[in-house]
Motif scaffolding. Structure first.
Motif, PDB file in Angstrom:
ATOM      1  N   THR A 247       0.848  -1.193   0.000  1.00  0.00           N
ATOM      2  CA  THR A 247       0.000   0.000   0.000  1.00  0.00           C
ATOM      3  C   THR A 247       0.889   1.251   0.000  1.00  0.00           C
ATOM      4  N   ASP A 249       1.840   5.180  -2.086  1.00  0.00           N
ATOM      5  CA  ASP A 249       2.157   5.621  -3.452  1.00  0.00           C
ATOM      6  C   ASP A 249       3.369   4.915  -4.049  1.00  0.00           C
ATOM      7  N   THR A 256       0.920  -5.089  -4.840  1.00  0.00           N
ATOM      8  CA  THR A 256      -0.477  -4.715  -4.578  1.00  0.00           C
ATOM      9  C   THR A 256      -1.430  -5.594  -5.384  1.00  0.00           C
ATOM     10  N   ARG A 294      -5.766   0.967  -3.041  1.00  0.00           N
ATOM     11  CA  ARG A 294      -4.520   1.196  -3.802  1.00  0.00           C
ATOM     12  C   ARG A 294      -4.563   0.412  -5.127  1.00  0.00           C
ATOM     13  N   GLU A 297      -6.370   2.344  -7.697  1.00  0.00           N
ATOM     14  CA  GLU A 297      -5.522   3.444  -8.208  1.00  0.00           C
ATOM     15  C   GLU A 297      -4.478   2.910  -9.185  1.00  0.00           C
TER      16      GLU A 297
END
Ligand SMILES: Cc1cc2nc3c(=O)[nH]c(=O)nc-3n(C[C@H](O)[C@H](O)[C@H](O)COP(=O)(O)OP(=O)(O)OC[C@H]3O[C@@H](n4cnc5c(N)ncnc54)[C@H](O)[C@@H]3O)c2cc1C
Length: 307
Positions: A247, A249, A256, A294, A297
């Motif tokens: 997790t 950025d 992930t 995440r 994203e």
């Protein structure tokens, strides 16, 4: 080794509007030279480095014989005979000889048999109902920040070849865990590889690579997170993503998406005893909601070509 293009190569390249290459031979003589080069300079080291991925050595000790074996410039039996003769002469560790012979009479023959056995509908299978369009990074390595993908796709662009582990554990693994449509991915693989004969490519991609056949060929999917790539390669050094993180950025997209893939198919794999350890690990994750967020994203970022 390098192969000098001859006048026919020059003429064909000109007709197609492409550059000639020194990586690949186009004659029987060139294919035999490649075989001798492998036996003399690489065979002894084949075993220990067979599954390693190097950032600064594109071929390592692989034979680079697949195009000639597939198009008839070499016969599998003469390659095996050359390997066994070298082994009997001495100086070739048994692990290298066994590993190489197994690739040819084990994998190559097995895959060929499976292709004919599995039937005409096999290339169309999509058992995991994976429908994501092909990610932009496959055709353009500038569309990703992942070091491994950049290097592997770049290598394919340069030479139309990478060895079996980047094909399986980097390219196909990403297609698998992102839920990329198997037929779009298969078509891309067919287009970009020098050795893409249908009978070899189809079982390797549909069965082994993306598990689109529901396990007819392999009993479990070859899904892996960034830890595997980090252990087996030099790709993670200097990458902006951290293979240990799932997790945040800077989490490695492989890590992930590996867990996200297991969670998406949790029920299907729960009954597969070969997946028990992975599902056990999944059940112990305390940050699954964050991880799912995440993963969304990451998938969006990959679709847009910015991850
Ligand atoms: C997803 C995926 C797709 C692949 N697609 C192809 C393809 O289209 N054409 C192709 O020839 N190989 C394919 N392979 C197998 C393998 O990657 C290549 O044969 C190998 O990388 C070719 O390089 P090399 O000759 O240096 O092989 P080496 O590592 O030196 O191995 C020696 C030989 O063993 C045979 N071999 C090894 N692995 C396999 C395998 N899994 N299936 C069949 N034969 C094997 C090949 O004939 C190869 O030339 C694929 C593997 C994967 C995982």
């Amino acid at each position: 080794m390098e192969h000098q293009p001859d006048s026919i190569d020059q003429e064909v390249a000109q007709e197609l509007g492409i550059q000639t290459t020194m990586t690949w031979a186009t004659t029987r003589d060139g294919a035999l030279k490649q075989l001798s080069n492998f036996i003399e300079n690489h065979f002894a080291e084949f075993g220990p480095y067979e599954d390693a991925m190097a950032a600064d050595n594109w071929a390592l000790h692989h034979s680079l014989l697949s195009p000639y074996l597939n198009n008839g410039l070499l016969h599998a039996s003469e390659v095996i005979a050359a390997a066994l003769a070298a082994f009997e002469k001495g100086g070739i560790p048994i692990a290298s000889c066994e590993g190489f012979v197994r690739q040819i009479i084990g994998w190559r023959e097995y895959v060929n048999g499976m292709y004919w056995h599995l039937g005409e509908q096999y290339p169309e299978l999509n058992d995991l109902q994976a429908n994501r369009p092909l990610l932009p990074l496959f055709s353009d390595s500038s569309k990703t920040q992942m070091n491994c993908m950049k290097l592997v796709v770049g290598d394919i662009h340069n030479r139309a070849w990478v060895h079996h582990i980047p094909r399986l554990m980097v390219l196909s693994n990403l297609a698998l865990i992102t839920g990329t449509n198997p037929q779009e991915y298969l078509n891309w693989m067919r287009e970009v590889f020098i050795d893409a004969s249908d009978w070899v490519m189809v079982p390797n991609v549909i069965g082994m690579g993306v598990h689109a056949d529901g396990g007819q060929m392999m009993t479990k999917p070859y899904a892996a997170g960034g830890a595997y790539i980090s252990r087996m390669s030099q790709y993670c050094k200097g990458c902006i993503y951290d293979p240990k993180k799932r997790t945040g950025d800077d989490a490695c997209p492989f890590t992930t998406l590996y867990w996200d893939f297991l969670d998406r198919h949790r029920e299907r794999f729960a009954g597969n005893h070969r997946m028990a350890q992975q599902i056990f690990g999944l059940n112990r994750l305390s940050d699954l909601p964050e991880l799912k967020e995440r993963a969304r994203e990451v998938l969006d970022g990959l679709d847009q070509g910015v991850i």
